[in-house]
Design a protein around this motif. Sequence first.
Motif, PDB file in Angstrom:
ATOM      1  N   GLN A  94      17.196  31.327  40.739  1.00 17.58           N
ATOM      2  CA  GLN A  94      17.041  32.333  41.787  1.00 17.58           C
ATOM      3  C   GLN A  94      17.301  31.746  43.162  1.00 17.58           C
ATOM      4  O   GLN A  94      17.955  32.363  44.004  1.00 17.58           O
ATOM      5  N   MET A  95      16.819  30.532  43.416  1.00 16.94           N
ATOM      6  CA  MET A  95      17.048  29.891  44.700  1.00 16.94           C
ATOM      7  C   MET A  95      18.551  29.648  44.903  1.00 16.94           C
ATOM      8  O   MET A  95      19.086  29.888  45.983  1.00 16.94           O
ATOM      9  N   SER A  96      19.241  29.206  43.857  1.00 22.90           N
ATOM     10  CA  SER A  96      20.683  28.975  43.958  1.00 22.90           C
ATOM     11  C   SER A  96      21.417  30.269  44.251  1.00 22.90           C
ATOM     12  O   SER A  96      22.336  30.299  45.071  1.00 22.90           O
ATOM     13  N   LYS A  97      21.004  31.347  43.597  1.00 25.07           N
ATOM     14  CA  LYS A  97      21.635  32.653  43.853  1.00 25.07           C
ATOM     15  C   LYS A  97      21.383  33.092  45.284  1.00 25.07           C
ATOM     16  O   LYS A  97      22.285  33.612  45.950  1.00 25.07           O
ATOM     17  N   ASN A  98      20.170  32.879  45.768  1.00 28.83           N
ATOM     18  CA  ASN A  98      19.848  33.268  47.145  1.00 28.83           C
ATOM     19  C   ASN A  98      20.696  32.489  48.152  1.00 28.83           C
ATOM     20  O   ASN A  98      21.218  33.065  49.109  1.00 28.83           O
ATOM     21  N   TYR A  99      20.840  31.176  47.943  1.00 31.80           N
ATOM     22  CA  TYR A  99      21.670  30.371  48.842  1.00 31.80           C
ATOM     23  C   TYR A  99      23.133  30.812  48.790  1.00 31.80           C
ATOM     24  O   TYR A  99      23.790  30.936  49.821  1.00 31.80           O
ATOM     25  N   ALA A 100      23.640  31.063  47.586  1.00 29.37           N
ATOM     26  CA  ALA A 100      25.038  31.484  47.445  1.00 29.37           C
ATOM     27  C   ALA A 100      25.279  32.806  48.162  1.00 29.37           C
ATOM     28  O   ALA A 100      26.277  32.971  48.864  1.00 29.37           O
ATOM     29  N   ARG A 101      24.361  33.755  48.008  1.00 36.44           N
ATOM     30  CA  ARG A 101      24.496  35.054  48.677  1.00 36.44           C
ATOM     31  C   ARG A 101      24.388  34.901  50.195  1.00 36.44           C
ATOM     32  O   ARG A 101      25.123  35.544  50.943  1.00 36.44           O
TER      33      ARG A 101
END
Length: 113
Positions: A94-101
């Motif tokens: 989830q953290m990786s997805k948040n950073y990517a977005r």
Amino acid sequence: MFFSSDTWKTRPGLLRKSVHFETIPVTLLNVCHDLAIRSNNPNTSLPAIELPNGQFISDSFRIAEWLDETYSEQPSLLTGDNRPIAETHPEQIQMSKNYARMIDLCLGISKLG
């Protein structure tokens, strides 16, 4: 002739997951007409992939999510730790997805200014 950098975000993901794919060169008119009709989505964009069942997924981030879910035994595209997504903690995903977005949104905003 035009160039979409977002398509080049998707290509390495497909290669990393060892997915067999075909690249189809398109023009803006192809996207606005042919792809919109085939995908049944008048607002379709690139990159877009057509799944074997005929469903289309567009947007490089959604494609990366689909690749990680579908090919979960391969290294994750979103975490960067070279481990399969099945071995990664949900919080890290989830953290990786948040950073990517966040990066995607910020780059999009900087294009306007």
